[in-house]
Scaffold this motif. Structure first.
Motif, short mmCIF file in Angstrom:
data_model
loop_
_atom_site.label_atom_id
_atom_site.label_comp_id
_atom_site.label_asym_id
_atom_site.label_seq_id
_atom_site.Cartn_x
_atom_site.Cartn_y
_atom_site.Cartn_z
N HIS A 206 0.82 -1.21 0.00
CA HIS A 206 0.00 0.00 0.00
C HIS A 206 0.87 1.27 0.00
CE1 HIS A 206 -3.32 2.69 0.87
NE2 HIS A 206 -2.67 3.16 1.93
N GLU A 207 2.01 1.23 0.72
CA GLU A 207 2.88 2.40 0.79
C GLU A 207 3.54 2.71 -0.54
OE1 GLU A 207 4.17 1.98 5.50
OE2 GLU A 207 5.62 1.59 3.89
N VAL A 208 3.84 1.67 -1.32
CA VAL A 208 4.49 1.89 -2.62
C VAL A 208 3.48 2.00 -3.76
CG1 VAL A 208 6.59 0.76 -1.89
CG2 VAL A 208 4.79 -0.60 -2.96
N GLY A 209 2.18 1.97 -3.45
CA GLY A 209 1.16 2.16 -4.48
C GLY A 209 0.75 0.92 -5.23
N LEU A 210 0.99 -0.29 -4.67
CA LEU A 210 0.59 -1.52 -5.32
C LEU A 210 -0.69 -2.06 -4.69
CD1 LEU A 210 4.05 -3.31 -5.63
CD2 LEU A 210 2.85 -2.02 -7.39
N GLU A 211 -1.43 -2.83 -5.46
CA GLU A 211 -2.66 -3.43 -4.97
C GLU A 211 -2.35 -4.64 -4.08
OE1 GLU A 211 -5.07 -4.44 -8.27
OE2 GLU A 211 -5.38 -2.35 -8.91
N PRO A 212 -3.17 -4.92 -3.09
CA PRO A 212 -2.90 -6.08 -2.22
C PRO A 212 -3.06 -7.39 -2.98
CG PRO A 212 -5.05 -5.12 -1.73
CD PRO A 212 -4.37 -4.18 -2.68
#
Length: 396
Positions: A206-212
């Motif tokens: 989430h911090e690097v902008g990726l989806e879980p």
């Protein structure tokens, strides 16, 4: 030939830059010289060499109406072979994190008479409190006497060589001239906020902008059933029956072995006292002969011989062989065991001891002169009758 001239050109340029650095360090030392930065750039249509001087006190470098900086620029243009030099001054934000400034301050403190340990430790403390990750201070020369010595002061993280040292370490050098001789002061500082190669940071998706990541659930559609014919089903059933029969056989064999071991231990425990009783009925000479036949040690008392001959190789005999008797559970020395048995047989007898005081007590015990109904002889070496103290009407 052209490559050689190009290499020679680079060498000459660096030599000129080093000479400029030494000149400016000498002229602006009192202003807190903190280093130089050379940069080749375009000014209009011509090339120039920008020289950025870092100083702790900028006003002492510029002077009144720019008099000092203009004089320095003129001297650099006339005395050094640099292409159109332009001198600029930049103030140092944190002087305590500049290696050259701290080295100059340390050398000045030593010249003013500070003790070298006080100067070194105070410089280290000041640098670390300013936020540096590490510091190394080295003093070389006649620090305390007529002989050369080296003294180091360290704190925090330090890198001595490699790409990490070139990237994160800043080194400054200054010289302190004293009556005894010259002292070199080297200060190496690891910059604040330096990130070492072994230091990593883990961040969530989430911090690097990726989806879980979503794990797909297993449904009934993903399960497949395989039908077997009669021959394959018979082979599978045969394998399962064989594995079950082998497991039952292993369990029954283990139970039988455990029962046999328990019976053998019981027989050994029951037969050991009987064997010791048989050996106790023999004379010492006969026990010595048996020990010689068995290849055992024949020294010691009769009890020692009985113990050696009744050994069966268990853990107790191993302790007797190695001499570690005190490690046995419930261990008690033989002399203490004999005294315990003697006290159990004769509770009222207390004169079986050695020493002059004990012998006097035994003589007083035998001289009581009163003999009761117990007419058996005393078990000790005196062979006298045991006295019985009268109570009640008999005492009167």
């Amino acid at each position: 030939m052209s490559n050689k001239s190009q290499i020679r050109k680079f060498v000459d340029t660096n030599v000129e830059r080093q000479l400029v650095r030494e000149y400016l360090l000498k002229e602006t030392e009192r202003a807190g010289f903190g280093g130089l930065h050379f940069e080749r750039a375009f000014e209009g249509t011509s090339m120039c060499t920008k020289i950025t001087l870092k100083a702790e006190r900028v006003g002492m470098v510029i002077g009144r109406k720019g008099k000092i900086i203009n004089e320095l620029q003129r001297r650099i243009r006339e005395d050094f072979n640099l292409e159109n030099p332009k001198l600029q001054v930049e103030e140092i934000a944190k002087p305590s994190l500049n290696a050259q400034v701290m080295a100059s301050k340390l050398a000045s403190a030593l010249e003013r008479g500070w003790y070298f340990r006080r100067a070194g430790h105070s410089s280290v403390l000041q640098i670390i409190e300013s936020g540096a990750r590490g510091v190394l201070i080295v003093l070389n020369g006649k620090v305390t006497g007529g002989r050369h010595r080296t003294q180091k002061f360290t704190a925090g993280h330090i890198k001595y060589c490699g790409e990490t040292a070139l990237e994160h370490m800043e080194i400054g050098f200054a010289t302190a001239v004293k009556k005894l001789g010259t002292i070199g002061c080297t200060v190496a500082i690891m910059r604040a906020g330096a990130k070492l190669p072994h230091e990593i940071e883990l961040r969530s998706r989430h911090e690097v902008g990726l989806e879980p990541i979503v794990i797909p659930a297993i449904t009934s559609k993903d399960i497949f059933e395989e039908e077997l014919d009669e021959e394959q089903a018979a082979e599978e059933q045969k394998l399962l029956d064989g594995a079950a029969a082998e497991a039952e056989f292993t369990d029954s064999t283990g139970d039988a072995d455990a029962g046999d071991e328990a019976e053998s231990e019981t027989e050994e425990v029951a037969g050991k006292p009987e064997a010791e009783a048989n050996l106790d009925s023999l004379l010492k000479a006969e026990l010595v002969a048996l020990a010689e036949e068995a290849g055992l040690d024949t020294s010691g008392t009769k009890a020692d011989l009985i113990v050696r001959l009744s050994d069966t190789g268990d853990s107790e005999s191993a302790h007797r062989t190695t001499g570690t008797w005190s490690l046995l559970p419930g261990y008690r020395p033989r002399r203490r065991q004999a005294l315990d048995r003697d006290r159990a047989e004769h509770p009222s007898r207390g004169h079986q001891r050695t020493g002059a005081r004990s012998q006097a007590a035994a003589a007083a015990w035998h001289d009581l002169g009163a003999v009761g109904d117990d007419e058996g002889p005393c078990a000790c070496a005196c062979r006298r009758r045991r006295p019985v103290v009268a109570t009640g009407a008999d005492a009167v």
